[in-house]
Design a protein around this motif. Structure first.
Motif, PDB file in Angstrom:
ATOM      1  N   UNK A   1       0.834  -1.208   0.000  1.00 14.53           N
ATOM      2  CA  UNK A   1       0.000   0.000   0.000  1.00 14.53           C
ATOM      3  C   UNK A   1       0.873   1.265   0.000  1.00 14.53           C
ATOM      4  N   UNK A   2       0.394   2.362  -0.554  1.00 11.53           N
ATOM      5  CA  UNK A   2      -0.910   2.537  -1.189  1.00 11.53           C
ATOM      6  C   UNK A   2      -1.000   1.794  -2.520  1.00 11.53           C
ATOM      7  N   UNK A   3      -2.228   1.390  -2.870  1.00 11.81           N
ATOM      8  CA  UNK A   3      -2.455   0.605  -4.086  1.00 11.81           C
ATOM      9  C   UNK A   3      -3.300   1.390  -5.077  1.00 11.81           C
ATOM     10  N   UNK A   4      -3.144   1.056  -6.346  1.00 13.80           N
ATOM     11  CA  UNK A   4      -3.943   1.642  -7.418  1.00 13.80           C
ATOM     12  C   UNK A   4      -4.765   0.525  -8.048  1.00 13.80           C
ATOM     13  N   UNK A   5      -5.998   0.391  -7.600  1.00 14.22           N
ATOM     14  CA  UNK A   5      -6.874  -0.641  -8.154  1.00 14.22           C
ATOM     15  C   UNK A   5      -7.077  -0.391  -9.648  1.00 14.22           C
ATOM     16  N   UNK A   6      -6.977  -1.454 -10.424  1.00 17.61           N
ATOM     17  CA  UNK A   6      -7.111  -1.322 -11.869  1.00 17.61           C
ATOM     18  C   UNK A   6      -5.795  -1.086 -12.580  1.00 17.61           C
ATOM     19  N   UNK A   7      -4.718  -0.874 -11.802  1.00 19.54           N
ATOM     20  CA  UNK A   7      -3.382  -0.793 -12.393  1.00 19.54           C
ATOM     21  C   UNK A   7      -2.613  -2.068 -12.044  1.00 19.54           C
ATOM     22  N   UNK A   8      -1.821  -2.029 -10.956  1.00 17.45           N
ATOM     23  CA  UNK A   8      -1.002  -3.206 -10.637  1.00 17.45           C
ATOM     24  C   UNK A   8      -1.815  -4.381 -10.108  1.00 17.45           C
ATOM     25  N   UNK A   9      -3.042  -4.098  -9.637  1.00 19.97           N
ATOM     26  CA  UNK A   9      -3.880  -5.180  -9.111  1.00 19.97           C
ATOM     27  C   UNK A   9      -5.345  -4.878  -9.415  1.00 19.97           C
ATOM     28  N   UNK A  10      -6.081  -5.936  -9.773  1.00 24.27           N
ATOM     29  CA  UNK A  10      -7.514  -5.780 -10.016  1.00 24.27           C
ATOM     30  C   UNK A  10      -8.239  -5.602  -8.684  1.00 24.27           C
ATOM     31  N   UNK A  11      -9.293  -4.804  -8.687  1.00 27.17           N
ATOM     32  CA  UNK A  11     -10.066  -4.569  -7.460  1.00 27.17           C
ATOM     33  C   UNK A  11     -10.593  -5.874  -6.881  1.00 27.17           C
ATOM     34  N   UNK A  12     -11.020  -6.803  -7.751  1.00 24.30           N
ATOM     35  CA  UNK A  12     -11.593  -8.054  -7.242  1.00 24.30           C
ATOM     36  C   UNK A  12     -10.563  -8.905  -6.503  1.00 24.30           C
ATOM     37  N   UNK A  13      -9.264  -8.673  -6.770  1.00 18.42           N
ATOM     38  CA  UNK A  13      -8.207  -9.407  -6.063  1.00 18.42           C
ATOM     39  C   UNK A  13      -7.881  -8.730  -4.738  1.00 18.42           C
ATOM     40  N   UNK A  14      -7.604  -7.432  -4.778  1.00 17.36           N
ATOM     41  CA  UNK A  14      -7.171  -6.746  -3.560  1.00 17.36           C
ATOM     42  C   UNK A  14      -8.307  -6.664  -2.535  1.00 17.36           C
ATOM     43  N   UNK A  15      -9.541  -6.677  -3.010  1.00 17.68           N
ATOM     44  CA  UNK A  15     -10.690  -6.637  -2.100  1.00 17.68           C
ATOM     45  C   UNK A  15     -11.342  -8.010  -1.939  1.00 17.68           C
ATOM     46  N   UNK A  16     -10.674  -9.047  -2.443  1.00 16.60           N
ATOM     47  CA  UNK A  16     -11.259 -10.385  -2.449  1.00 16.60           C
ATOM     48  C   UNK A  16     -10.784 -11.284  -1.317  1.00 16.60           C
ATOM     49  N   UNK A  17     -11.105 -12.548  -1.435  1.00 17.09           N
ATOM     50  CA  UNK A  17     -10.893 -13.505  -0.354  1.00 17.09           C
ATOM     51  C   UNK A  17      -9.423 -13.851  -0.117  1.00 17.09           C
ATOM     52  N   UNK A  18      -8.583 -13.663  -1.138  1.00 24.01           N
ATOM     53  CA  UNK A  18      -7.157 -13.981  -0.980  1.00 24.01           C
ATOM     54  C   UNK A  18      -6.384 -12.873  -0.256  1.00 24.01           C
ATOM     55  N   UNK A  19      -6.954 -11.668  -0.250  1.00 26.16           N
ATOM     56  CA  UNK A  19      -6.220 -10.490   0.197  1.00 26.16           C
ATOM     57  C   UNK A  19      -6.133 -10.382   1.717  1.00 26.16           C
ATOM     58  N   UNK A  20      -4.913 -10.075   2.197  1.00 26.94           N
ATOM     59  CA  UNK A  20      -4.691  -9.847   3.639  1.00 26.94           C
ATOM     60  C   UNK A  20      -4.009  -8.492   3.842  1.00 26.94           C
ATOM     61  N   UNK A  21      -4.325  -7.522   2.972  1.00 24.73           N
ATOM     62  CA  UNK A  21      -3.591  -6.255   2.971  1.00 24.73           C
ATOM     63  C   UNK A  21      -3.778  -5.449   4.250  1.00 24.73           C
TER      64      UNK A  21
END
Length: 300
Positions: free
Chosen positions: A259-279
């Motif tokens: 972090x900070x992250x740019x959703x839609x650039x280095x990571x898709x929103x569905x990944x960073x806000x999804x079940x795999x994410x522990x950010x």
């Protein structure tokens, strides 16, 4: 006088010490004991050449939790910003505080500062390394999945300071690191060489993610590289961490981002806000890992 112990790189701690520090961080996180104040009366000088959210809050809160205090110093507040020699600043500042954390541009600034400091110096980030973030990342992995030894970690994106610190972590904690970078953005060649066969380079993000236990990325343009944004967007367009990339990893793989992250650039929103994410656990663990580090360095 004994020379102080510094934390400039993960290589400054042994693998046994890193594991012990991670377990200590987990204990401190779970205990939350306001009466435990091992740094009562001690002061951490925090020198920031680069702005920060997580680094400043975590170190300042950690010192307060431990009964100590922290002083925030920007280039506008010190003679460092006006060209005072680093060795002079190091000698003077270290004579008045009990430890120093630097978040700076040039890695040589931290190494020179440590050379002339009479108290422990902590690398809060340089252009080469970000070891404090790796302590938090490793704590997060240990909490969710146990020891990382023998596991497979995939770094996707820029071969930057975070990537370099993951290389050091692979050496110290004995895991396999796969790195997928576009041409021209590979990590430091000497650091790659130092890791031997623990690190493999890949041209494809999907290929690098195959069978991975942890997927990690970072922004495409770090602080100070904003003018390269458009160029980097073109270079990295095939290196976004998408759900397709995550599907190549193990079903229970974790996703991390400092972090900070740019959703839609280095990571898709569905990944960073999804079940795999522990950010968010990863971000909070900056506090706990650094408290364990401060205790190690300042209570020795």
């Amino acid at each position: 006088m004994n020379k102080p112990r510094h934390f400039i790189s993960l290589l400054d701690l042994s693998s046994v010490e890193i594991r012990a520090l991670i377990q200590r961080a987990i204990s401190l996180k779970n205990a939350r004991n306001p009466d435990f104040q091992p740094l009562k009366g001690q002061v951490l000088g925090m020198i920031f050449e680069k702005s920060s959210t997580r680094t400043r809050i975590s170190f300042e809160t950690g010192m307060t939790n431990f009964g100590g205090s922290a002083i925030f110093l920007s280039p506008r507040d010190t003679q460092l910003g006006r060209g005072e020699p680093i060795k002079d600043s190091a000698r003077v500042i270290s004579s008045m505080v009990d430890a120093i954390m630097l978040r700076t541009n040039d890695h040589a600034t931290v190494t020179e500062f440590a050379e002339h400091s009479s108290v422990p110096v902590i690398n809060g980030l340089t252009d080469l390394l970000h070891p404090c973030q790796l302590l938090a990342d490793m704590q997060t992995y240990f909490e969710h999945r146990g020891d990382i030894q023998g596991k497979t970690v995939t770094w996707i994106g820029d071969g930057n300071n975070m990537c370099h610190s993951y290389i050091n972590a692979a050496i110290q904690l004995d895991f396999n690191l796969r790195i997928a970078c576009p041409d021209g953005y590979s990590p430091n060649a000497d650091m790659l060489k130092s890791a031997g066969d623990r690190v493999q380079m890949f041209a494809s993000a999907n290929e690098a993610a195959n069978g991975s236990d942890l997927i990690v990325t970072d922004v495409w343009a770090s602080m100070g590289q904003e003018e390269e944004q458009k160029l980097r967007e073109r270079a990295f367009e095939d290196y976004q961490v998408t759900q397709t990339v995550m599907n190549h990893a193990h079903a229970d793989a974790l996703f991390m981002h400092c972090l900070p992250a740019h959703r839609g650039e280095e990571v898709a929103a569905e990944v960073i806000d999804g079940q795999h994410s522990v950010i968010y656990a990863e971000a909070e663990n900056r506090l706990h890992a650094q408290k364990a580090l401060l205790e190690l360095l300042m209570c020795a």
